[in-house]
Design a protein around this motif. Structure first.
Motif, PDB file in Angstrom:
ATOM      1  N   ALA A   1       0.830  -1.196   0.000  1.00  0.00           N
ATOM      2  CA  ALA A   1       0.000   0.000   0.000  1.00  0.00           C
ATOM      3  C   ALA A   1       0.875   1.260   0.000  1.00  0.00           C
ATOM      4  O   ALA A   1       0.610   2.215  -0.729  1.00  0.00           O
ATOM      5  CB  ALA A   1      -0.937  -0.003   1.205  1.00  0.00           C
ATOM      6  N   ARG A   2       1.940   1.244   0.795  1.00  0.00           N
ATOM      7  CA  ARG A   2       2.827   2.415   0.835  1.00  0.00           C
ATOM      8  C   ARG A   2       3.549   2.613  -0.500  1.00  0.00           C
ATOM      9  O   ARG A   2       3.774   3.740  -0.927  1.00  0.00           O
ATOM     10  CB  ARG A   2       3.859   2.278   1.958  1.00  0.00           C
ATOM     11  CG  ARG A   2       3.280   2.460   3.339  1.00  0.00           C
ATOM     12  CD  ARG A   2       4.287   3.054   4.325  1.00  0.00           C
ATOM     13  NE  ARG A   2       3.649   3.229   5.623  1.00  0.00           N
ATOM     14  CZ  ARG A   2       3.006   4.331   6.009  1.00  0.00           C
ATOM     15  NH1 ARG A   2       2.927   5.372   5.200  1.00  0.00           N
ATOM     16  NH2 ARG A   2       2.428   4.394   7.186  1.00  0.00           N
ATOM     17  N   ARG A   3       3.897   1.527  -1.126  1.00  0.00           N
ATOM     18  CA  ARG A   3       4.552   1.633  -2.425  1.00  0.00           C
ATOM     19  C   ARG A   3       3.603   2.261  -3.442  1.00  0.00           C
ATOM     20  O   ARG A   3       3.966   3.204  -4.159  1.00  0.00           O
ATOM     21  CB  ARG A   3       4.993   0.236  -2.884  1.00  0.00           C
ATOM     22  CG  ARG A   3       5.539   0.206  -4.305  1.00  0.00           C
ATOM     23  CD  ARG A   3       6.073  -1.164  -4.695  1.00  0.00           C
ATOM     24  NE  ARG A   3       5.126  -2.263  -4.513  1.00  0.00           N
ATOM     25  CZ  ARG A   3       4.077  -2.481  -5.290  1.00  0.00           C
ATOM     26  NH1 ARG A   3       3.804  -1.677  -6.301  1.00  0.00           N
ATOM     27  NH2 ARG A   3       3.287  -3.509  -5.046  1.00  0.00           N
TER      28      ARG A   3
ATOM     29  N   ILE B   1       2.963   9.736   6.304  1.00  0.00           N
ATOM     30  CA  ILE B   1       1.555   9.771   5.907  1.00  0.00           C
ATOM     31  C   ILE B   1       0.762   8.748   6.720  1.00  0.00           C
ATOM     32  O   ILE B   1       1.195   7.618   6.885  1.00  0.00           O
ATOM     33  CB  ILE B   1       1.419   9.421   4.419  1.00  0.00           C
ATOM     34  CG1 ILE B   1       2.259  10.364   3.566  1.00  0.00           C
ATOM     35  CG2 ILE B   1      -0.034   9.439   3.994  1.00  0.00           C
ATOM     36  CD1 ILE B   1       1.774  11.768   3.526  1.00  0.00           C
ATOM     37  N   HIS B   2      -0.394   9.150   7.175  1.00  0.00           N
ATOM     38  CA  HIS B   2      -1.249   8.205   7.899  1.00  0.00           C
ATOM     39  C   HIS B   2      -1.832   7.185   6.931  1.00  0.00           C
ATOM     40  O   HIS B   2      -2.427   7.545   5.924  1.00  0.00           O
ATOM     41  CB  HIS B   2      -2.374   8.940   8.604  1.00  0.00           C
ATOM     42  CG  HIS B   2      -3.329   8.009   9.292  1.00  0.00           C
ATOM     43  ND1 HIS B   2      -3.138   7.560  10.583  1.00  0.00           N
ATOM     44  CD2 HIS B   2      -4.444   7.386   8.853  1.00  0.00           C
ATOM     45  CE1 HIS B   2      -4.101   6.736  10.912  1.00  0.00           C
ATOM     46  NE2 HIS B   2      -4.917   6.603   9.885  1.00  0.00           N
ATOM     47  N   LEU B   3      -1.658   5.919   7.275  1.00  0.00           N
ATOM     48  CA  LEU B   3      -2.167   4.840   6.422  1.00  0.00           C
ATOM     49  C   LEU B   3      -2.728   3.755   7.314  1.00  0.00           C
ATOM     50  O   LEU B   3      -2.055   3.285   8.233  1.00  0.00           O
ATOM     51  CB  LEU B   3      -1.025   4.272   5.574  1.00  0.00           C
ATOM     52  CG  LEU B   3      -1.396   3.237   4.512  1.00  0.00           C
ATOM     53  CD1 LEU B   3      -2.185   3.886   3.378  1.00  0.00           C
ATOM     54  CD2 LEU B   3      -0.125   2.588   3.956  1.00  0.00           C
TER      55      LEU B   3
ATOM     56  N   TYR C   1      -6.852   0.266   1.774  1.00  0.00           N
ATOM     57  CA  TYR C   1      -6.120   1.080   2.742  1.00  0.00           C
ATOM     58  C   TYR C   1      -6.546   2.532   2.611  1.00  0.00           C
ATOM     59  O   TYR C   1      -6.654   3.067   1.505  1.00  0.00           O
ATOM     60  CB  TYR C   1      -4.607   0.970   2.510  1.00  0.00           C
ATOM     61  CG  TYR C   1      -4.007  -0.270   3.132  1.00  0.00           C
ATOM     62  CD1 TYR C   1      -3.464  -0.220   4.410  1.00  0.00           C
ATOM     63  CD2 TYR C   1      -4.013  -1.486   2.464  1.00  0.00           C
ATOM     64  CE1 TYR C   1      -2.929  -1.342   5.008  1.00  0.00           C
ATOM     65  CE2 TYR C   1      -3.481  -2.619   3.059  1.00  0.00           C
ATOM     66  CZ  TYR C   1      -2.941  -2.540   4.328  1.00  0.00           C
ATOM     67  OH  TYR C   1      -2.407  -3.657   4.922  1.00  0.00           O
ATOM     68  N   LEU C   2      -6.749   3.141   3.758  1.00  0.00           N
ATOM     69  CA  LEU C   2      -7.122   4.548   3.810  1.00  0.00           C
ATOM     70  C   LEU C   2      -5.887   5.384   4.101  1.00  0.00           C
ATOM     71  O   LEU C   2      -5.175   5.128   5.082  1.00  0.00           O
ATOM     72  CB  LEU C   2      -8.155   4.744   4.930  1.00  0.00           C
ATOM     73  CG  LEU C   2      -8.574   6.166   5.285  1.00  0.00           C
ATOM     74  CD1 LEU C   2      -9.294   6.840   4.121  1.00  0.00           C
ATOM     75  CD2 LEU C   2      -9.482   6.151   6.524  1.00  0.00           C
ATOM     76  N   ALA C   3      -5.632   6.387   3.244  1.00  0.00           N
ATOM     77  CA  ALA C   3      -4.498   7.297   3.458  1.00  0.00           C
ATOM     78  C   ALA C   3      -5.042   8.710   3.610  1.00  0.00           C
ATOM     79  O   ALA C   3      -5.918   9.128   2.861  1.00  0.00           O
ATOM     80  CB  ALA C   3      -3.532   7.230   2.286  1.00  0.00           C
ATOM     81  N   LEU C   4      -4.525   9.420   4.600  1.00  0.00           N
ATOM     82  CA  LEU C   4      -4.941  10.803   4.808  1.00  0.00           C
ATOM     83  C   LEU C   4      -3.731  11.692   4.573  1.00  0.00           C
ATOM     84  O   LEU C   4      -2.699  11.544   5.236  1.00  0.00           O
ATOM     85  CB  LEU C   4      -5.457  10.997   6.233  1.00  0.00           C
ATOM     86  CG  LEU C   4      -6.571  10.055   6.675  1.00  0.00           C
ATOM     87  CD1 LEU C   4      -7.060  10.431   8.070  1.00  0.00           C
ATOM     88  CD2 LEU C   4      -7.719  10.060   5.691  1.00  0.00           C
ATOM     89  N   VAL C   5      -3.847  12.621   3.640  1.00  0.00           N
ATOM     90  CA  VAL C   5      -2.696  13.455   3.303  1.00  0.00           C
ATOM     91  C   VAL C   5      -3.069  14.927   3.426  1.00  0.00           C
ATOM     92  O   VAL C   5      -4.224  15.307   3.213  1.00  0.00           O
ATOM     93  CB  VAL C   5      -2.171  13.145   1.881  1.00  0.00           C
ATOM     94  CG1 VAL C   5      -1.880  11.664   1.736  1.00  0.00           C
ATOM     95  CG2 VAL C   5      -3.150  13.589   0.822  1.00  0.00           C
ATOM     96  N   PRO C   6      -2.085  15.759   3.791  1.00  0.00           N
ATOM     97  CA  PRO C   6      -2.350  17.190   3.862  1.00  0.00           C
ATOM     98  C   PRO C   6      -2.522  17.764   2.458  1.00  0.00           C
ATOM     99  O   PRO C   6      -2.172  17.122   1.474  1.00  0.00           O
ATOM    100  CB  PRO C   6      -1.095  17.748   4.542  1.00  0.00           C
ATOM    101  CG  PRO C   6      -0.043  16.718   4.347  1.00  0.00           C
ATOM    102  CD  PRO C   6      -0.728  15.406   4.188  1.00  0.00           C
ATOM    103  N   ASP C   7      -3.065  18.965   2.390  1.00  0.00           N
ATOM    104  CA  ASP C   7      -3.289  19.607   1.101  1.00  0.00           C
ATOM    105  C   ASP C   7      -1.979  20.248   0.655  1.00  0.00           C
ATOM    106  O   ASP C   7      -1.802  21.455   0.702  1.00  0.00           O
ATOM    107  CB  ASP C   7      -4.369  20.671   1.235  1.00  0.00           C
ATOM    108  CG  ASP C   7      -4.602  21.394  -0.075  1.00  0.00           C
ATOM    109  OD1 ASP C   7      -4.148  20.877  -1.124  1.00  0.00           O
ATOM    110  OD2 ASP C   7      -5.218  22.459  -0.038  1.00  0.00           O
TER     111      ASP C   7
END
Lengths: 227, 227
Positions: B55-57, B70-72, B94-100
């Motif tokens: 998922a990170r890849r 990054i939150h994953l 997988y849920l990823a939350l990223v800043p803008d």
DNA sequence: ACAAAAGTGTTGTTCTTACACCCATGG
DNA sequence: CCATGGGTGTAAGAACAACACTTTTGT
């Protein structure tokens, strides 16, 4: 479509409350690897089978429970390379909550199945085969958390139950005593949590208690809280 | 060990908050099936690779984000037979939350990637390929729920942020206005949620606002609540 | 009568909500 | 000066915790 084929298994964390403690159904492995160790019941997902269908099938095989009314939910999926020494196997874990029926755990193909106290198992990280200690830890934490904001505790009860039986479920799962009077009020005042059947029982001793059934709510407002 | 081999994929729900709304990163499919439709980014898990590593890849490939910070988190696994017309594929979401960030979404192998408003996508069940509408629905609900009892909203923010920027995250994700004054008090009084850096900014206009960083708490007591 | 469990009342405290109000900046 | 958003005070109401007390059974 160019992928490494992998085995996909459904593993079960079957929990119940017996004698005031939270217990999990484990099987003693009859073959290598991990021969003689305890493990979560489970098996491979078949070609034309949905993941949840596979989990329900395993549940029926292990417990003999015609599983339609049993609460079953997916917890997480585990796929570390090397978690199964026999090959690359990805395991989807399902949490099942069953009432304390006089079901004698119909022994199936698996050598011997039995109920084991969750506290004991979690206290010894080497007791279980594979990465099942980790899986059990995650599943139990899920169950504990969900009791707070969902009416899930009723899944551990028979069709009809008293408030103190329900409280016994909370106390067993959380490992924590609760005030019977405040608990009673909170449960009966929360919209849709439980509905009275009109009948009473004296099976818990003392003054007769009203019997209740699960209500229709899916979430609890406000939630019950652990210390 | 006698199992049907299956493909195992990791699919990503990459969420961000931009212009006051919750958005998801989608790719336009360049090949059949579902050619020309939007889909979640993802790909097969490689033989020696952990699920989260895969998922990170994928996350790095799609966004160019060196993904360590990054939150994953894993959401659920989807394995209905027939969900992918090409064969039996089980997909771990997988849920990823990223800043803008001003990251222009580094276009990779996938035809074209872009940010799309979540409300728009969820309003049209036919917009996405495969069962990705279902997956997105589940992931967004997970994110909404976790904002209540975890400090996860900070994952959408830059390293330093103001309370009203954090409030903007809650409002975008929940689609609901919150009282700025009570929100401020609640966030700053909750132990370990945010810690002041000492600096201030006027980037939001008006009186200078204190800047904060994420704290060390993993759960919020008491939780923030949606209406 | 007594023990045991069910269930109700009450009280002080804490949390929540709604909103009045003042503060510090840019224009 | 004024608009804009930052941040504090406060008071009414809701929820909670602790525990005294009454009710209804079995023995």
């Amino acid at each position: 479509m160019d992928f490494e084929p992998m085995g996909v298994a459904a593993d079960l964390i079957i929990l119940t409350v017996r004698d005031g403690s939270l217990q999990v159904l484990l099987i003693r492995r009859g073959i290598a690897p991990y021969k003689g160790r305890w493990a979560l019941p489970g098996g491979f997902v078949r070609p034309a089978e949905d993941l949840e269908t596979a989990a329900r099938r395993e549940l029926a095989e292990e417990t003999g429970l015609g599983s339609d009314r049993i609460h079953l939910e997916q917890v997480a999926t585990y796929g570390q390379p090397g978690r199964d020494p026999r090959g690359r196997v990805v395991s989807v874990a399902y949490l099942a909550l069953v009432p304390d029926l006089p079901t004698p755990v119909a022994g199936s193909d698996a050598a011997s199945a039995s109920w084991v106290g969750v506290a004991d198992v979690l206290g010894d990280p080497k007791r279980l085969a594979f990465d099942h200690h980790r899986i059990l830890t995650d599943a139990v934490e899920r169950a504990r958390a969900k009791l707070e904001y969902s009416p899930l505790a009723t899944a551990f009860c028979a069709d009809e139950f008293t408030i103190s039986e329900l409280r016994g479920v909370y106390e067993a799962v959380w490992g924590q005593a609760l005030d019977p009077r405040n608990f009673h009020r909170k449960v009966t005042k929360t919209e849709g949590f439980v509905t009275p059947t009109g009948a009473t029982t004296t099976r818990d001793g003392g003054r007769p208690a009203q019997l209740f059934q699960r209500g229709t709510a899916t979430t609890l407002h406000p939630p019950l809280t652990r210390a």
